[in-house]
Enzyme design. Structure first.
Site, PDB file in Angstrom:
ATOM      1  N   ASP A  43       0.847  -1.184   0.000  1.00  0.00           N
ATOM      2  CA  ASP A  43       0.000   0.000   0.000  1.00  0.00           C
ATOM      3  C   ASP A  43       0.875   1.223   0.000  1.00  0.00           C
ATOM      4  OD1 ASP A  43      -2.439  -1.037   0.063  1.00  0.00           O
ATOM      5  OD2 ASP A  43      -2.743  -0.889   2.228  1.00  0.00           O
ATOM      6  N   ASP A  67      -9.378  -5.527   1.648  1.00  0.00           N
ATOM      7  CA  ASP A  67      -8.078  -6.111   1.359  1.00  0.00           C
ATOM      8  C   ASP A  67      -8.012  -7.560   1.800  1.00  0.00           C
ATOM      9  OD1 ASP A  67      -7.104  -3.810   0.316  1.00  0.00           O
ATOM     10  OD2 ASP A  67      -6.264  -3.097   2.211  1.00  0.00           O
TER      11      ASP A  67
END
Lengths: 252, 1039
Positions: B391, B736
């Site tokens: 990320d 996620d």
């Protein structure tokens, strides 16, 4: 999953074939001839070296030994007792007076055991005084004679049937040989049980002398080394250290 | 210039228009992605169910219709009785915890995997062997029963240990989620009540305000300046405004729905609960994750491979000697006992415990470095990682907007963006700066929460949005007490920022007692601000704004925008005192003040700056052969800028677009081979086929995925796994979790991460810092190397333990080494040393080599097995046999006498067995000598295992290069070996059940020459490996 399995079966078969012999590289079992040669050569040299090294170290070790006397005797500091004839089952003698077949084995065993004690065989040995310790330093070792007649009725000289036919069977009790063992005091073997015992070094004959005529007779005899400080006659785990117990069952 | 504007525009403050654009395209795609996943992961029935649920139409209904549908009243709320009934019907408003495996199953699982199977098989074989022995001889030795029981105990105890370790990290996890129970302000029975959020039911009217977490899926009935952070749901990091208007057919896109677990950043809102608990959108997504299978960890695969090798060796030797035994006229039943004995002797009893302890030691070490490992096996996975999908926000960056650049006096200044900035060092003497700093401080609605005077400025909690927070902290650092400045410059009027105006304005009384003029300050989108200006301040002096100054402005604006930074323009105007006397009443609706001919003062740009440790960590990754892929929901320009600044895109590599721009040709004409980097947007990704994605992943070493939805992360992960890569994925949002599960190692963020993400992950980064992953990688690689050493060490003595048995069968010598004695080596003297190898330092820079290839670099490879078994193992056996033969010979049994003595030796009725000197031994005396032999063999192995331990410290380097004393634990291990052996021989010598006897001190040294030989031989091996890399020797001898 099944798809994968199916695929892998054919594949693995082909892979195995290729592993066994790969025609392109000429590899056999995954290695080419040259590679096999190298690896075999390596192991030949390597293991040859190891074998030589091991042999050498063993030889060095054997040089520390004496031919006549073992280096250490700590593990047999005290002798065990063994009996003859060898009972068929665990220290139990069983026979019938009226059937010679039932004790034939015992008699043969005893005869065999006593053969080396025959006067002929012992005639080169030294005559020693009874009860005196004969210590030797080598290089020539001499053993003392053990006159068989010490065993009296059990010597087999007078009674080739060792009393079995008369219902007075002989059992010989022997102290295990230990090199360099010096018993302190006056060791003797004492047997208890309703029996008549005559003790002698190193062989003891036990002759059972039954008085009552009732049959079958069962008797348990325990023999012990007594009278010596350094000869143990009791050990928790060792039932034969300085003692032996056996049972005789006699039928008419 | 005009063409470029939209692109710059898209990075300015609160890019709402930009947001809308992506909402239209990307947003729908997000939704579709979600459904695609359903198709893959769930059966049709489930999918229909999910689709139906998401097709909620509450956002289309009017307030009246809603009231009817949920039997509620917007003003008075539900009645308590209604609420209680609904609560009973629907259950509490909480996500049911992901299908937690029952503790007992978890516990049992610890006892059946990999190694454990081997040990269980061994234990069962032992019991079978005893059964066979018992059936033929009632008084047979209980050794096999003990052995079987010990094996079973080892499995159970290690299982308990591993279970306890994992439970511990699960508990640390649980402490994260156990934050203060969430409260909700609800209207029931016409009263405002605060109740635990769990008790909310559909139809409840709730009020939320800035800072609250939205307690359920709600349909907004009233909203004022409400903005929400939907990042945990959609991955969208920009705040999104909420209102009560129905703006989109798609419930995920419409503005009048607030989602459970998202946060309200500012403003207030009232809403009606339309879904609770698992029926909320987030609840449904969370349940998706459980459908993705967990990948088997690489170390589990390695251990399986190892078990195969050991089992193969065991069974081959066993069968070989079974055949030999049968052909030697042993009874078949005895031969079967031998077969079992050989197989069991091959089982490395201690290894399961050692590996588990080693892994948990590393897990502990990693936890200290902020990597909390949930699954012990994941410790190593990180080490074999070849691709990290990271990320951006929070992981690579600090997750807070920070002022990065300023432009005034025609000059760009750089501001300090490090984590703990104490002062700014750029030139602050100019008069322009004085004005600019005043505007920054005054034209700002953010405030520090009170009571934080002692907290460092950068760590203080601020009420306000990200940009305003950044500006507030910036001016606090530069100017000192901003609150005091604002107090002195009293605010009389204000227009907050909104997306149509794109500026923010406030009017203040100044702190200059002589100057009675009002000061109007404004900030906003630079081009909007510039439109309103006619002058520009240079060196403290106002100058008319002409073409050249305007050009300078655009150049600076472009440059800052190109850095991916969010640029703001600042201007001010002193209102003439005659027109605006002190008593003048400003009306922001009527706008009774001038909105043109302002004075432009400067530009300021902000960015969420990279964490200072990240560039270094990325460099390490690169040299370690790990590809770092950035996957972000952010804008490509920002993503690329951050990627460049942290080194994900290295300084000299270009994307296809860069090349096109540099050469001034069309993108299509660029030779794709020239581009090393690629920035792929979610839109492009959506249209890619699997093959195209594979091509992108293989052809570019540096990749940034921007504007991706969390669902696309899963696609990227799968793409990477198709390249045979071991993929690590970081994530924090609920969405996620499928990707985290799919990844070989899912890494959740400890601070920003949602519970669902943490649940799906194998590891939790306690500080959310990318750099921690790199230390984790280092630990993981080290543990792989060290496990190799541990296994090599353990396997070696297996041969030395097996040979006695084989020699016993073939040559008929009294048994040289008893079963119980073997157990004391495996589970006694060898345990600490093999764990000590886990503390061994790396031989070379492990971060300078490529990640291991999943299928080629095995934990236990052929050279390791061959070298351990056939080289060191054989040498060790010879050394131990030497001690054995020495003891027997010096007690009276010369080697030649021992051969074929077995049968007589073991007869209980033989109490006058003659030795080489004619001495006669009772059965017990022989037994005692046999135990002395065991002890001698044991000491022989132990002494040589010390040498084995030392040589295993390195695989390539000389021990003297590695340092004999660097790893102190090794010496603890050696000491433990010697002490345990001393205790066994001298302390417990009288306990015969353990089969140890007092051994003459000199026998301890018989094997020393062999031990030295082992060391020398291994040094020679390593020397040749170093001298002739790639040679026949290297290939066959390097494990």
């Amino acid at each position: 999953m099944t798809k994968k399995d199916k695929k892998s079966f054919h594949q693995s078969l082909a892979e195995w074939k290729l592993f066994l012999y790969n025609p392109t590289t000429g590899a056999f079992l995954g290695r080419t001839a040259k590679s096999w040669g190298l690896i075999l050569l390596f192991y030949l040299v390597f293991y040859g070296f190891l074998a030589a090294l091991f042999t050498f170290t063993m030889w060095v070790m054997l040089q520390t030994l004496n031919d006549e006397v073992p280096k250490y005797r700590d593990q047999i500091s005290s002798p065990g007792l063994t009996v003859f004839p060898k009972p068929v089952t665990a220290l139990e003698y069983s026979f019938s007076v009226s059937e010679p077949e039932s004790y034939k084995g015992y008699i043969e065993d005893l005869k065999k055991f006593l053969t080396p004690y025959a006067s002929e065989a012992q005639k080169n040995l030294k005559v020693c005084t009874d009860g005196a310790l004969s210590e030797q330093k080598g290089p020539v070792y001499e053993a003392c004679q053990f006159p068989l007649n010490l065993l009296e009725a059990c010597s087999g000289e007078n009674d080739p049937e060792f009393g079995y036919s008369q219902g007075h069977p002989c059992i010989l009790v022997k102290m295990n040989r230990i090199i360099g063992l010096k018993p302190q005091g006056q060791p003797r073997i004492e047997c208890t049980g309703n029996s008549k015992a005559s003790y002698l070094q190193p062989l003891v004959a036990v002759q059972l002398n039954y008085t009552a005529s009732s049959t079958p007779k069962e008797v348990t005899v325990e023999c012990k080394i007594v009278g010596s400080k350094n000869l143990k006659n009791y050990d928790d785990r060792d039932k034969f250290l300085g003692r032996v117990a056996f049972k005789i069952t006699m039928r008419a | 210039m005009g063409q470029k504007t939209p692109r710059i525009y898209s990075v300015e403050l609160n890019g709402a228009k930009d947001m809308k654009q992506t909402d239209k395209g990307d947003g729908k795609d997000k939704y579709r992605g979600l459904q695609d996943n359903c198709l893959e992961l769930r059966n049709n029935q489930r999918q229909e169910h999910l689709t139906k649920e998401i097709d909620l139409d509450d956002h289309k209904l009017s307030n009246k219709e809603l009231e009817t549908k949920y039997h509620t009243n917007i003003v008075t709320g539900l009645s308590s009785t209604q609420a209680a009934e609904l609560l009973a019907r629907d259950g509490p408003n909480a996500l049911s915890p992901p299908k937690e495996t029952p503790e007992i199953i978890k516990f049992l699982k610890q006892m059946v995997g990999g190694f454990s199977i081997l040990l269980w098989a061994g234990a069962i074989l032992c019991w079978i062997a005893y059964g066979i022995q018992y059936s033929s001889d009632k008084s047979s030795s209980l050794d096999n029963v003990y052995l079987g029981t010990v094996l079973a105990l080892v499995v159970i105890l290690t299982g308990i240990f591993a279970y306890y370790q994992e439970a511990k990290s699960t508990n640390i996890m649980a402490s994260f989620s156990k934050m203060i129970p969430q409260q909700a302000l609800v209207i029931r029975d016409s009263e405002k009540k605060i109740i635990p959020a769990e008790q909310l039911v559909v139809g409840d009217i709730v009020e939320i305000k800035g800072g609250d977490q939205i307690p359920a899926d709600i349909r907004l009935l009233f909203a004022q300046g409400c903005k929400v952070d939907n990042s945990s749901l959609t991955g969208e990091s920009e705040p999104q405004s909420r209102s009560c208007e129905f703006t989109h057919d798609d419930p995920l896109e419409t503005k009048n729905i607030g989602f459970y677990s998202t946060t309200c950043l500012e403003g207030t809102a009232t809403g009606m609960v339309i879904n609770t608990g698992d029926r909320t959108i987030i609840g449904q997504i969370a349940s998706l994750a459980s459908g993705v299978g967990n990948e088997k960890t690489p170390i589990a695969i390695e251990i399986k491979h190892f078990v195969h090798i050991v089992a193969g060796v065991a069974i081959s030797i066993g069968v070989l000697f079974f055949i030999i035994a049968v052909s030697m006229k042993y009874r078949v039943l005895d031969s079967i006992i031998f077969l079992i004995g050989i197989i069991v002797a091959n089982v490395p009893e201690g290894l399961l415990a050692t590996v588990t302890v080693t892994l948990s030691l590393t897990a502990k070490r990693m936890a200290k470095k902020n990597c909390l490992v949930k699954n012990l096996e994941a410790v190593e996975t990180l080490g074999s990682t070849s691709i990290i999908c990271s990320d951006k926000t929070g992981t690579l960056t600090q997750n807070r907007m920070t002022v990065a650049h300023l432009w005034f006096d025609n000059q760009i200044f750089m501001a300090d963006t490090s984590e703990d900035q104490l002062k700014q060092t750029f030139d602050q003497s100019s008069g322009t700066w004085a004005s600019l700093s005043k505007i920054i401080a005054l034209c700002n609605r953010a405030e520090f929460r009170p009571g934080q005077e002692r907290v460092p400025i950068m760590k203080r909690v601020v009420v306000g949005d990200a940009s305003e927070t950044a500006l507030l902290k910036f001016s606090e650092v530069v100017l000192g007490d901003v609150m005091e400045i604002r107090k002195r410059n009293h605010k009389v009027a204000e227009i907050p920022f909104n997306s149509t105006n794109k500026f923010q304005l406030s009017i203040h009384k100044t702190d200059d007692p002589i100057d009675k003029r009002f000061l109007m300050v404004m900030k906003g989108a630079p081009e909007k601000v510039l439109e309103k200006c006619s002058t520009i301040m240079v060196n403290g002096q106002e100058q008319p704004l002409n073409n050249s100054t305007a050009e300078a402005f655009y150049t600076a604006y472009m440059e800052l925008g190109g850095l991916g930074e969010r640029v703001l323009g600042f201007c001010h105007l002193y209102l003439p005192a005659d027109e605006f006397p002190e008593t003048y009443s400003f009306d922001v609706d009527a706008m009774n003040f001038p909105m043109s001919d302002l004075c432009f003062v400067g530009l300021l740009s902000m960015i969420d700056p990279p964490r200072s440790t990240v560039p270094d960590a990325i460099t390490k990754c690169r040299s370690a052969g790990i590809k770092v892929i950035m996957v972000t929901g952010d804008h490509p320009i920002t993503a690329k800028a951050i990627a460049k600044s942290v080194g994900i895109i290295s300084a000299n590599s270009e994307t296809v677009e860069d090349i096109a721009k540099r050469l001034n040709i069309a993108v299509e004409q660029v030779n794709k081979q020239d581009a090393k980097a690629a920035v792929v947007t979610g839109m492009e990704l959506k249209d890619m086929s699997e093959d195209q994605l594979d091509e992108v992943l293989t052809s570019y070493p540096e990749i940034v995925f921007a504007r991706t939805s969390p669902q696309q992360k899963l696609i990227i992960v799968e793409g990477c796994q198709r390249q045979d890569a071991v993929v690590a994925v970081t994530g924090d949002g609920v969405n996620d979790s499928p990707a985290l599960k799919k990844a070989d190692i899912g890494i959740a963020m400890g601070i920003a991460g949602s519970d669902a993400a943490k649940n799906a992950a194998d590891m939790v980064l306690l500080d959310d810092n990318f750099a921690s992953i790199v230390t984790g990688v280092e630990e993981g690689r080290l543990i792989f190397d060290n496990l190799k050493k541990t296994i090599a060490y353990t396997l070696t003595k297996n041969i030395a333990e097996l040979c006695p048995f084989l020699i016993y069968i073939i040559v008929g010598v009294p048994l040289p080494l008893g079963t119980i004695t073997i157990l004391f080596i495996d589970l006694g003297t060898d345990i600490v040393p093999s764990i000590a190898l886990a503390y061994e330092k790396a031989e070379s820079d492990i971060m300078n080599r490529k990640p291991r290839h999943k299928k080629e670099d095995r934990l236990v490879n052929k050279p390791l097995a061959v070298y351990s078994y056939l080289h060191i193992g054989i040498m060790q056996s010879l050394g131990a046999f030497l001690v054995y033969f020495t003891v027997y010979a010096q007690e009276g049994f010369r080697p030649s006498t021992l051969i074929n003595l077995r049968v007589e030796w073991e007869k209980d009725s033989v109490n006058n067995l003659e030795d080489s000197y004619g001495q006669e031994w009772t059965r017990y005396q022989r037994k005692y000598l046999e135990w002395t032999g065991y002890t001698a063999f044991f000491i022989g192995i132990m002494v040589q295992q010390i040498a084995d331990l030392i040589i295993r410290k390195t695989r390539r380097n000389s021990i003297f290069q590695q340092g004999l004393f660097r790893n102190k634990v090794i010496w603890v291990g050696i000491a433990s070996q010697i002490i345990i052996a001393l205790i066994l021989s001298y302390g417990l010598g009288s306990i015969t059940a353990l089969n140890f006897t007092m051994l003459r001190p000199q026998y301890w040294f018989v094997a020393v020459p062999h031990a030295i030989l082992i060391w020398v031989y291994d040094e020679v091996r390593k020397l040749f490996i170093r001298l002739y890399p790639g040679s026949w020797w290297d290939k066959n001898m390097y494990y």
